[in-house]
Design an enzyme around this catalytic site. Sequence first.
Site, PDB file in Angstrom:
ATOM      1  N   GLN A 196       0.846  -1.177   0.000  1.00  0.00           N
ATOM      2  CA  GLN A 196       0.000   0.000   0.000  1.00  0.00           C
ATOM      3  C   GLN A 196       0.887   1.232   0.000  1.00  0.00           C
ATOM      4  OE1 GLN A 196      -2.963  -0.199   3.133  1.00  0.00           O
ATOM      5  NE2 GLN A 196      -4.603  -0.158   1.628  1.00  0.00           N
ATOM      6  N   THR A 231       0.557  -3.203   7.568  1.00  0.00           N
ATOM      7  CA  THR A 231       0.533  -4.668   7.495  1.00  0.00           C
ATOM      8  C   THR A 231      -0.418  -5.133   6.397  1.00  0.00           C
ATOM      9  OG1 THR A 231       1.205  -4.746   9.795  1.00  0.00           O
ATOM     10  CG2 THR A 231       0.246  -6.741   8.959  1.00  0.00           C
ATOM     11  N   HIS A 232      -0.828  -4.220   5.537  1.00  0.00           N
ATOM     12  CA  HIS A 232      -1.767  -4.563   4.465  1.00  0.00           C
ATOM     13  C   HIS A 232      -1.075  -5.155   3.240  1.00  0.00           C
ATOM     14  CE1 HIS A 232      -4.336  -1.191   6.464  1.00  0.00           C
ATOM     15  NE2 HIS A 232      -4.215  -2.268   7.211  1.00  0.00           N
ATOM     16  N   ASN A 233      -0.549  -6.356   3.403  1.00  0.00           N
ATOM     17  CA  ASN A 233       0.004  -7.097   2.265  1.00  0.00           C
ATOM     18  C   ASN A 233      -1.126  -7.847   1.581  1.00  0.00           C
ATOM     19  OD1 ASN A 233       3.086  -6.957   2.797  1.00  0.00           O
ATOM     20  ND2 ASN A 233       2.220  -7.549   4.763  1.00  0.00           N
TER      21      ASN A 233
END
Lengths: 248, 579
Positions: free
Chosen positions: B332, B499-501
């Site tokens: 992101q 942590t938005h993988n």
Amino acid sequence: MAERSTMSRRRFIKNTSYAAGGAIGGGFIGTLIGRNLLDDQQEAKKGSKTESLPDFNHALMHFTNQKEFQLLSAATERIFPEDDNGPGAIKLGVPFFIDHQLAGSYGHNDREYMRGPFYPGSDFQGYQTRLKRHEVFDVGIKAIQNESKKEFDADFVELEGKQQDQILQKFQDGDVKLKGVTATTFFELLRSATLEGAYSDPLYGGNGNMKGWMMKEFPGNYMSYLNEIGKEEFIKKEPRALRAHIQS
Amino acid sequence: MATTLDKVEVVTVGVGWTGGIIAAELAKKGVKVVGLERGKERTTEDFQHIHDEYRYAIRYELMQDLSRETITFRNHRDDRALPMRQLGSFLLGEGLGGAGIHWNGQTWRFLPYDLEIKSMTEKKYGANKLGSDYNIQDWGITYDELEPYFYKFEQTAGISGEENEFSAPRNNPYPNPPMKETPITKRFKDAAKTLKLSPFHMPSGNMSQTYKNPDGQTIAQCQYCGFCERFGCEYGAKSSPIVTVIPTAKQTGNFELRTHANVTEVIYDGNKATGVKYIDLQTGEEFIQPADIVVLTSYVMNNSRLLLNSGIGRPYDPESRTGVIGRNYCYQILPGATAFFEDEKFNTYMGAGSLGATVDNYNGDNFDHSNVNFIHGGSISTTQTGQRPINNNTVPNDIPNWGQQFKSESIKYYHRNLSIGAQGASLPHRNNYLSLDPDYKDIFGDPLLRLTYDFTEQDRNLHSYLTEKCVEIGKEMGADRVEPREISDHYSIVPYQTTHNTGGVIMGGDPETSAVNNYLQMWDVDNLFVVGASAFAHNGGYNPTGTVGALAYRAADGISKYIENKGQLVKANQSSEHV
């Protein structure tokens, strides 16, 4: 969201001309540590009816050489100095915090991937030394002393504050060669550990008497702000530590 | 020698939001489910000493133990990947409830535009808007098909929110009213309105009031204590798998949870998954758990890694751009600005993980992209999550980061700075992908997953556009000084970002370019479902959990259908070259 506490490499290179004011003379460190211990005991006495206990946790778990511990103390004090806001790293107990952390899982990188092979890596790949943090501190502190001898022909703890800053700045900029680790990696560890010691819950031995929190007007841990969160004015509160959560 | 256990109907690998949803939905219907979780069991009572920034936010006590397993990382496929030795850029969860324990609770629905991004972009801007290096593709499902599942997740999680004119359309109101208004959220909203934008309160998994969900689970009212992300909730007031779906699954009597069970392989006979192999981390014993249906419900990274290490599916090759496992990894982009106030102090130490206000005017295709050199956008928010003292030492750019000046300025601005930040969409690029590392291994000797990733031109253009918008809002909020956030020369694994993988086992209509269908069932292996943000074909401009939850409910429906009828649930896209 991105953390805002660390500077980008580019930004701190931009700041190389920086030198902080104020000075701590040699030999003063020992006095400060002594006084800090005394202060703690006096305050503890005032606060409790029963006889106070001496601060037995102000002893060394990692360092074996008091001169090295004094160098660490002096360096943390330059990173977070005593000023009009209140105490600096030494009075807050930061050197003991770091010493104790180095003896435990932080110092030994217990929860980190430490298998080889080791390669230097780019600026974007992070910690790649085979040294564990307690070894990085040992190597770094010896290097600060060497650099001090080389530049000023004196022990680091005997330098004027501005001279100490010059040395530390060289480490931050990566202008000193260390064995097994970059000077910048060491400096950033030293810097972050100092702030951690200043502001973590006092249970870890830093943030003495919650004075780090008081300077920052951080109230520690409260159960609820449900009835205050909507209020317009700034609300200042007496800080509370985790100790208050233990039921006895 | 591994011990082979009795066969079960369904086994899930990982018990967080997705594993919990699958378990709850199937167990309620009488299906026997075993959930394998490599971490330990956790309950709300384990969080009574959670207000400890050092232990949880700095030393990451609730996160993955990297000494056992990590990923390797490089910016480009010509570089040597090196292990991510310490957590930094993102925080991998571990333990019952997974990252759903220490999330902030910001819960969104991706836009209709997200699900049909390729078709909609081409229709409006032509086929060459981005150039040929980007793998943008439709998700194989429309928003209308997914809408009921979004609502189902919102009901389970008790989302507190308010209507937003640019939101994906809703058939029902939010289950709970929005969280409290504060001087900070109001300041943002007033500024946004002056700028002719449409602000609203952020949808929240922190409860605005005590709530009982349709499964009968009660979630307590949020206390705004300021310890949310990176922490478990000591009040059970943040929606999480351990206060919702996991207890629901357990109460049926049809769900068996096994903790400390680290799955190392999906057993595959060339046609079907027959079970999984796992190691009990406390005894070292190895087990084979046979199952009719295997569901991968671990984090993005591990879903891909397990398939690659088990030899299931065709690995993605960036050179030929063929293969599907590891394809379309996205992260992101985080444009933003910091607003400094000289004369005002805010109660920034109070807060909740999803206490905030947002504008969606620059997200998705909510604005015209004809004259900009990127597509998509992002949501722009200010949040009041609780500023803690170690992690928040914000000073203006011209102040050094240590020494006397740093100390006094960081103390001065602690309650005098507000951040306006965007979550910018990330679009798949041919060179950004997941694969197995040739050199580095985990403690069991299996190859680590290798992440190859860097920012793209699309990212930089989107970043500078949205940063400018954040600066405008900051100025309108009355700040004395507003500093834009910069994007670094390359993506770095070191500082925390998000942590938005997403991606790696993506969904779609075409088996040539997707690994799973719109029930998250693998095209190649019909009794294997892979659930999570690993299914996202790109990453949108919001937090992903709402969409992950919706897809998990969709997958649970798919698994039920599969139990009845077996076989492929979706007909592959006819235009596909796949034979």
